[in-house]
Enzyme design. Structure first.
Site, PDB file in Angstrom:
ATOM      1  CG  ASP A 159      24.933 -14.312 -27.862  1.00 50.32           C
ATOM      2  OD1 ASP A 159      24.484 -15.451 -27.763  1.00 50.32           O
ATOM      3  OD2 ASP A 159      24.955 -13.694 -28.949  1.00 50.32           O
ATOM      4  CG  HIS A 187      24.680 -15.754 -32.203  1.00 53.87           C
ATOM      5  ND1 HIS A 187      24.294 -15.594 -30.899  1.00 53.87           N
ATOM      6  CD2 HIS A 187      23.597 -16.268 -32.842  1.00 53.87           C
ATOM      7  CE1 HIS A 187      23.050 -15.980 -30.751  1.00 53.87           C
ATOM      8  NE2 HIS A 187      22.604 -16.407 -31.919  1.00 53.87           N
TER       9      HIS A 187
HETATM   10  P1  NAD Z   1      10.924 -17.598 -38.821  1.00 54.21           P
HETATM   11  O1  NAD Z   1      11.055 -18.844 -39.619  1.00 54.21           O
HETATM   12  O2  NAD Z   1       9.810 -17.466 -37.863  1.00 54.21           O
HETATM   13  O3  NAD Z   1      10.863 -16.353 -39.804  1.00 54.21           O
HETATM   14  C1  NAD Z   1      11.770 -16.163 -40.835  1.00 54.21           C
HETATM   15  C2  NAD Z   1      11.068 -15.378 -41.905  1.00 54.21           C
HETATM   16  O4  NAD Z   1      12.037 -15.012 -42.880  1.00 54.21           O
HETATM   17  C3  NAD Z   1       9.965 -16.179 -42.642  1.00 54.21           C
HETATM   18  O5  NAD Z   1       8.752 -15.445 -42.571  1.00 54.21           O
HETATM   19  C4  NAD Z   1      10.493 -16.286 -44.064  1.00 54.21           C
HETATM   20  O6  NAD Z   1       9.451 -16.229 -45.033  1.00 54.21           O
HETATM   21  C5  NAD Z   1      11.395 -15.061 -44.142  1.00 54.21           C
HETATM   22  N1  NAD Z   1      12.426 -15.123 -45.193  1.00 54.21           N
HETATM   23  C6  NAD Z   1      13.162 -16.189 -45.579  1.00 54.21           C
HETATM   24  N2  NAD Z   1      13.993 -15.826 -46.583  1.00 54.21           N
HETATM   25  C7  NAD Z   1      13.806 -14.508 -46.798  1.00 54.21           C
HETATM   26  C8  NAD Z   1      14.368 -13.564 -47.698  1.00 54.21           C
HETATM   27  N3  NAD Z   1      15.297 -13.913 -48.594  1.00 54.21           N
HETATM   28  N4  NAD Z   1      13.917 -12.277 -47.644  1.00 54.21           N
HETATM   29  C9  NAD Z   1      12.986 -11.915 -46.758  1.00 54.21           C
HETATM   30  N5  NAD Z   1      12.391 -12.764 -45.886  1.00 54.21           N
HETATM   31  C10 NAD Z   1      12.810 -14.047 -45.911  1.00 54.21           C
HETATM   32  O7  NAD Z   1      12.338 -17.382 -38.083  1.00 54.21           O
HETATM   33  P2  NAD Z   1      12.651 -16.413 -36.851  1.00 54.21           P
HETATM   34  O8  NAD Z   1      12.379 -17.134 -35.577  1.00 54.21           O
HETATM   35  O9  NAD Z   1      12.026 -15.089 -37.080  1.00 54.21           O
HETATM   36  O10 NAD Z   1      14.246 -16.322 -36.973  1.00 54.21           O
HETATM   37  C11 NAD Z   1      14.850 -15.660 -38.058  1.00 54.21           C
HETATM   38  C12 NAD Z   1      16.368 -15.845 -38.014  1.00 54.21           C
HETATM   39  O11 NAD Z   1      16.927 -15.200 -36.856  1.00 54.21           O
HETATM   40  C13 NAD Z   1      16.823 -17.307 -37.918  1.00 54.21           C
HETATM   41  O12 NAD Z   1      17.951 -17.499 -38.758  1.00 54.21           O
HETATM   42  C14 NAD Z   1      17.203 -17.447 -36.452  1.00 54.21           C
HETATM   43  O13 NAD Z   1      18.107 -18.505 -36.238  1.00 54.21           O
HETATM   44  C15 NAD Z   1      17.838 -16.093 -36.217  1.00 54.21           C
HETATM   45  N6  NAD Z   1      18.021 -15.684 -34.822  1.00 54.21           N
HETATM   46  C16 NAD Z   1      19.169 -15.032 -34.518  1.00 54.21           C
HETATM   47  C17 NAD Z   1      19.399 -14.602 -33.221  1.00 54.21           C
HETATM   48  C18 NAD Z   1      20.687 -13.895 -32.867  1.00 54.21           C
HETATM   49  O14 NAD Z   1      20.926 -13.668 -31.660  1.00 54.21           O
HETATM   50  N7  NAD Z   1      21.535 -13.511 -33.795  1.00 54.21           N
HETATM   51  C19 NAD Z   1      18.430 -14.813 -32.242  1.00 54.21           C
HETATM   52  C20 NAD Z   1      17.252 -15.471 -32.583  1.00 54.21           C
HETATM   53  C21 NAD Z   1      17.057 -15.912 -33.890  1.00 54.21           C
HETATM   54  C1  LMR Z   2      19.386 -17.785 -30.072  1.00 54.00           C
HETATM   55  O1  LMR Z   2      20.524 -17.627 -29.638  1.00 54.00           O
HETATM   56  O2  LMR Z   2      18.394 -17.898 -29.336  1.00 54.00           O
HETATM   57  C2  LMR Z   2      19.181 -17.803 -31.571  1.00 54.00           C
HETATM   58  O3  LMR Z   2      20.398 -17.702 -32.256  1.00 54.00           O
HETATM   59  C3  LMR Z   2      18.387 -18.967 -32.024  1.00 54.00           C
HETATM   60  C4  LMR Z   2      19.184 -20.244 -31.936  1.00 54.00           C
HETATM   61  O4  LMR Z   2      19.324 -20.927 -32.942  1.00 54.00           O
HETATM   62  O5  LMR Z   2      19.667 -20.563 -30.840  1.00 54.00           O
END
Ligand code: NAD
Ligand code: LMR
Length: 325
Positions: A159, A187
């Site tokens: 962000d 967030h």
């Molecule tokens: P994704 O679905 O591509 O990958 C998630 C992975 O986590 C999968 O491979 C799954 O098998 C694994 N997983 C699920 N439970 C698990 C556990 N208990 N232990 C270990 N691994 C586990 O998702 P992604 O695009 O990589 O996103 C992951 C997370 O990050 C989501 O919750 C997404 O919303 C979040 N995210 C946060 C931000 C932020 O700014 N904070 C930004 C982008 C994404």
């Molecule tokens: C983002 O801000 O891009 C991530 O938190 C993914 C989402 O759910 O928006």
């Protein structure tokens, strides 16, 4: 070469995992002189995919990559970890808010907190990325009796970086010219990108920013950037999230820039009047693996109102997960 540090990441076979593992292995986190051991953690069904990631990592022959461990066992994955990225959890899809993930993802962070507490290096640093990141970080901390609040943070750096890049685009500047912005709060769509103290090319930026554009368009643009990416890509941000996670952990470990600050989700102990026991994003400076909240910023009435809104949302999220705390 120095002794290798152990970097653990959950969700290593997912989209962010795939983007971040290669950058950490290539030395983008701690630089070319610091070798790393990667501990890649996944759930059992994703282990076959993770095997492919490990093969690719080895095929890069990175100078800074030492050992790679791929496991579904948290005691091995978090074993002696110096740095942990908690990414593994479900991402939202079109039409969902991040808070909607609380029931699916919140429960992951209770055993995770315990496992880190039991097995990681006692001086570990933990960054929570999986959404809703602030409240997941709170769950992790509550379930990690050996972890102090200064050892855990939730990710707001994406962000923060979006604030820099979107403002830079509007003002025809480079993002590096912009300093002293803060994204306060959660967030989520209540996050508050605050430009009140912003400097551009070392000058007070207030006369350069159209206040009506800022209040009516810019804030919304930053708050909804994640949803816009989901709309365009069909899947949530991954490379930019990985990059922000690296920025966050690198600054936390090696120090943030001297004339600037960053936004980090930090455990509230009442700073700026925020309810204690929330993971709340504050402006912070980092030195020697410690963060300090920037003190005594004057906040105008508009900022106070926006910050209070995000605080209320986080209080609600905390109520929703009280069984996990
Ligand atoms: P994704 O679905 O591509 O990958 C998630 C992975 O986590 C999968 O491979 C799954 O098998 C694994 N997983 C699920 N439970 C698990 C556990 N208990 N232990 C270990 N691994 C586990 O998702 P992604 O695009 O990589 O996103 C992951 C997370 O990050 C989501 O919750 C997404 O919303 C979040 N995210 C946060 C931000 C932020 O700014 N904070 C930004 C982008 C994404
Ligand atoms: C983002 O801000 O891009 C991530 O938190 C993914 C989402 O759910 O928006």
């Amino acid at each position: 070469m120095k002794q290798a540090v152990n970097v653990a990441l959950t969700g290593a076979a997912g989209n962010i995992g795939y983007a971040i593992a290669f950058r950490i292995a290539a030395g983008h986190l701690f630089g070319p002189e610091q070798p790393v051991n990667l501990h890649l953690i996944e759930i059992e069904p994703a282990l076959p995919v993770l095997t492919g990631v490990v093969m690719e990592l080895r095929d890069c022959a990175f100078a800074t990559l030492h050992n790679v461990v791929a496991t579904a066992d948290p005691s091995i994955g978090f074993g002696d970890a110096d740095y942990v990225f908690l990414i593994g959890s479900r991402p939202r899809t079109k039409g969902m808010e991040r808070q909607d993930l609380l029931s699916a993802n919140g429960a992951i962070f209770k055993p995770t907190g315990k496992a880190i507490s039991d097995h990681a290096n006692p001086d570990v640093r933990v960054l929570v990325v999986g959404n809703p990141a602030n409240t997941n970080a709170l769950i992790t901390l509550h379930n990690a009796p050996n972890l102090a609040p200064h050892q855990i943070s939730s990710m707001m750096r994406l962000d923060h970086n979006r604030t820099l890049s979107l403002l830079a685009e509007k003002l025809n500047q480079h993002p590096t010219a912009i300093k002293q912005v803060t994204v306060w709060g959660n967030h989520s769509t209540t996050q508050f990108p605050d430009l009140q103290h912003c400097q551009i090319n070392s000058q007070d930026a207030s006369s350069m920013i159209d206040q009506s554009w800022y209040k009516n368009e810019f804030i919304d643009l930053v708050q909804k950037r994640g949803a816009k990416i989901i709309e365009a890509r069909g899947t949530s941000s991954a490379a930019s999230a990985a990059s922000a996670a690296i920025d966050h952990m690198r600054d936390w470990t090696l120090g943030s820039a001297a004339d600037n600050w960053v936004s980090m989700g930090i455990y509230s102990q009442g700073m700026y009047g925020i309810d204690p026991d929330l993971m709340f994003s504050y402006p912070a400076v980092c030195r020697d693996r410690q963060f300090t909240v920037v003190q005594d910023l004057q906040l105008n009435e508009f900022s106070q109102h926006m910050i209070a809104r995000s605080e209320q949302e986080l209080i609600k999220e905390r109520d929703m997960v009280k069984d996990l705390l």
